[in-house]
Design a protein around this motif. Structure first.
Motif, PDB file in Angstrom:
ATOM      1  N   VAL A   1      70.975 -25.566  65.981  1.00 51.17           N
ATOM      2  CA  VAL A   1      71.011 -26.836  67.707  1.00 51.17           C
ATOM      3  C   VAL A   1      72.233 -26.491  68.219  1.00 51.17           C
ATOM      4  O   VAL A   1      73.289 -26.264  68.098  1.00 51.17           O
ATOM      5  N   VAL A   2      72.069 -25.269  69.113  1.00 51.53           N
ATOM      6  CA  VAL A   2      73.679 -25.450  69.765  1.00 51.53           C
ATOM      7  C   VAL A   2      72.811 -26.061  71.251  1.00 51.53           C
ATOM      8  O   VAL A   2      72.208 -25.509  72.546  1.00 51.53           O
ATOM      9  N   LEU A   3      73.328 -27.413  71.808  1.00 51.75           N
ATOM     10  CA  LEU A   3      73.611 -27.874  73.722  1.00 51.75           C
ATOM     11  C   LEU A   3      74.156 -27.415  74.473  1.00 51.75           C
ATOM     12  O   LEU A   3      75.802 -26.645  73.655  1.00 51.75           O
ATOM     13  N   VAL A   4      74.042 -26.834  75.278  1.00 55.65           N
ATOM     14  CA  VAL A   4      74.424 -25.930  76.943  1.00 55.65           C
ATOM     15  C   VAL A   4      74.238 -26.226  77.453  1.00 55.65           C
ATOM     16  O   VAL A   4      72.971 -27.872  77.659  1.00 55.65           O
ATOM     17  N   GLU A   5      74.509 -26.072  79.012  1.00 57.15           N
ATOM     18  CA  GLU A   5      74.598 -26.224  80.158  1.00 57.15           C
ATOM     19  C   GLU A   5      73.369 -25.900  80.620  1.00 57.15           C
ATOM     20  O   GLU A   5      73.257 -24.506  80.278  1.00 57.15           O
ATOM     21  N   SER A   6      72.300 -27.146  81.398  1.00 59.98           N
ATOM     22  CA  SER A   6      71.627 -26.685  82.430  1.00 59.98           C
ATOM     23  C   SER A   6      71.678 -26.122  83.485  1.00 59.98           C
ATOM     24  O   SER A   6      71.569 -26.677  83.767  1.00 59.98           O
ATOM     25  N   PRO A   7      72.654 -25.168  84.013  1.00 59.26           N
ATOM     26  CA  PRO A   7      71.935 -23.439  83.188  1.00 59.26           C
ATOM     27  C   PRO A   7      73.432 -23.029  82.317  1.00 59.26           C
ATOM     28  O   PRO A   7      74.272 -23.999  82.976  1.00 59.26           O
TER      29      PRO A   7
ATOM     30  N   GLU B   1      65.684 -23.762  78.314  1.00 63.05           N
ATOM     31  CA  GLU B   1      64.539 -24.011  78.576  1.00 63.05           C
ATOM     32  C   GLU B   1      64.193 -24.739  79.941  1.00 63.05           C
ATOM     33  O   GLU B   1      65.493 -24.948  80.316  1.00 63.05           O
ATOM     34  N   ASN B   2      62.847 -25.333  80.257  1.00 63.94           N
ATOM     35  CA  ASN B   2      62.725 -25.614  81.314  1.00 63.94           C
ATOM     36  C   ASN B   2      63.524 -24.549  82.310  1.00 63.94           C
ATOM     37  O   ASN B   2      64.151 -25.473  83.684  1.00 63.94           O
ATOM     38  N   PRO B   3      63.291 -23.599  82.689  1.00 65.19           N
ATOM     39  CA  PRO B   3      64.285 -22.889  84.403  1.00 65.19           C
ATOM     40  C   PRO B   3      63.397 -23.265  84.880  1.00 65.19           C
ATOM     41  O   PRO B   3      61.965 -23.588  85.635  1.00 65.19           O
TER      42      PRO B   3
END
Length: 402
Positions: free
Chosen positions: A124-130, A366-368
């Motif tokens: 798993v890589v955590l990224v900012e959304s977006p 995810e969840n765009p």
């Protein structure tokens, strides 16, 4: 005698690339190449702002004085002159030795080198959304799963980051703290410290991407998270010359500490053996002999004027409740049109009207939010920006009525 029916041959495609015959990045440059369209889709520097004479002089000097070496194979770590120049620039905020630098062919290859060195299938890589869409692609094709973390106008939310770490046990966290792509947001100093505290408390490494940080419109600069106490050893810091000097040169670097440096060199060798020696030596010569800071200041002044033109033009054409960022540097505005709008559906009408942008859904792991769009203000003059945004406003109004 009838011939057997000939069917076109198709190579079997690796599962990790299934459905990726095209990509938003490829489509950016296709749109940008159309002469009848004003494209805000790509972060493409205005070529009129390139320091062409200085770059040409650096190439001429390298080929005249180091020609045989410049045209020969090099080392995976990168040429020492460039590593020294990179270390000197980084040392203004983060003490760095040349031995802590690994050269890459732009920061995009740097992301692949990092993924090759660190990621296993299922990580798993955590990224900012977006977040930056090409980073999502680079990590995904190495088998990782991206999980988006909540953000606000100051960047990633520390409490949400800590909760995501506890829930998903990530291999790493990927952040763009300064003039973020795609939103243009910048993480304040206090937020950077709070994020650093979360990462250290949970013993999670950080991949910090900083290709835009020097393109400041206010004169202020932000030290990387890697410069905070205890973060240098747990951060891979990526920089690029693409946005400062020339994207065509494809030169960037990774700053790291400890044994991971050897792994990065092995991963780099597996991907491309080395970055272009002639380009490395040219960038090193350019940095040694040219005032890059003065050049960046001139470019940033032009970009600031274009940001202002876009911000002023777009404000009156947005629907009620829409949100648009006002970045202090970098290349992008980020607009959320709000409920009832789909920027992807709207794009072809915009292109027919002679203006292009990048739909924002592709920047979400995810969840765009499909009402979002990224607009780059750096390529065109204020007059062109104003005319194109007016046409875009007409498209937005028609979709609102629909």
């Amino acid at each position: 005698m009838s011939r057997p029916v000939q069917h076109p041959f198709h190579f079997p495609v690796a599962a990790r690339y299934a459905g990726m015959e095209s990509s938003p990045l490829k489509d950016i440059f296709t749109l940008a190449a159309r002469e009848d369209v004003v494209s805000f889709a790509g972060g493409i520097p205005d070529p009129d702002l390139f320091a062409l004479e200085d770059v040409a002089a650096a190439y001429d000097w390298v080929l005249s004085h180091q020609g045989h070496r410049a045209l020969q194979y090099g080392v995976s770590e990168g040429e020492v002159e460039l590593r020294e120049q990179a270390a000197a620039r980084l040392s203004r905020s983060l003490p760095t030795a040349a031995s802590q630098i690994r050269i890459t062919s732009g920061s995009q290859e740097g992301l692949f080198v990092v993924a090759e060195a660190l990621l296993e299938l299922g990580d798993v890589v955590l990224v900012e959304s977006p977040t930056y869409l090409a980073a999502v692609q680079a990590f995904s094709v190495h088998g990782a799963r991206m999980v988006g973390v909540e953000t606000d106008d100051d960047g990633v939310v520390p409490e949400a980051l800590e909760e995501a770490i506890r829930t998903h046990h990530p291999r790493m966290v990927y952040l763009i703290p300064t003039f973020q792509n795609p939103t243009g947001r910048t993480m304040p100093v206090a937020r950077r410290q709070a994020v650093a505290d979360v990462l250290q408390r949970n013993d999670v490494p950080l991949i910090e991407d900083d290709p835009y940080g020097e393109l400041s419109f206010t004169g202020s600069t932000w030290a990387p998270i890697a410069s905070l106490p205890g973060m240098g050893e747990r951060t891979l810091l990526l920089n690029s010359m693409s946005k400062l000097m020339s994207p065509g040169l494809r030169i960037g670097w990774i700053r790291a500490e400890g044994p991971i440096l050897d792994t990065l060199a092995v991963a780099k060798a597996a991907i491309s053996m080395q970055s272009s020696v002639v380009d490395q030596l040219t960038v090193a010569r350019y940095l040694e002999t040219t005032d890059l800071d003065a050049h960046v200041t001139r470019v940033a002044a032009v970009y600031r004027e274009r940001r202002d033109a876009m911000a002023q033009a777009i404000a009156p054409v947005l629907p009620a409740g829409a949100h648009v960022t006002h970045p202090d540097g970098g290349m992008f505005l980020w607009t959320a049109l709000g409920d009832g709008y789909d920027a992807q559906t709207m794009l072809m009408d915009a292109v027919e009207a002679g203006v292009a942008y990048l739909p924002g859904w592709s920047f979400f792991a995810e969840n765009p939010d499909r009402s979002t769009m990224r607009l780059s203000f750096v390529t065109h003059s204020p007059a062109v920006i104003e005319q194109a945004i007016t046409r875009l406003g007409e498209v937005i109004a028609r979709h609102g009525r629909n």
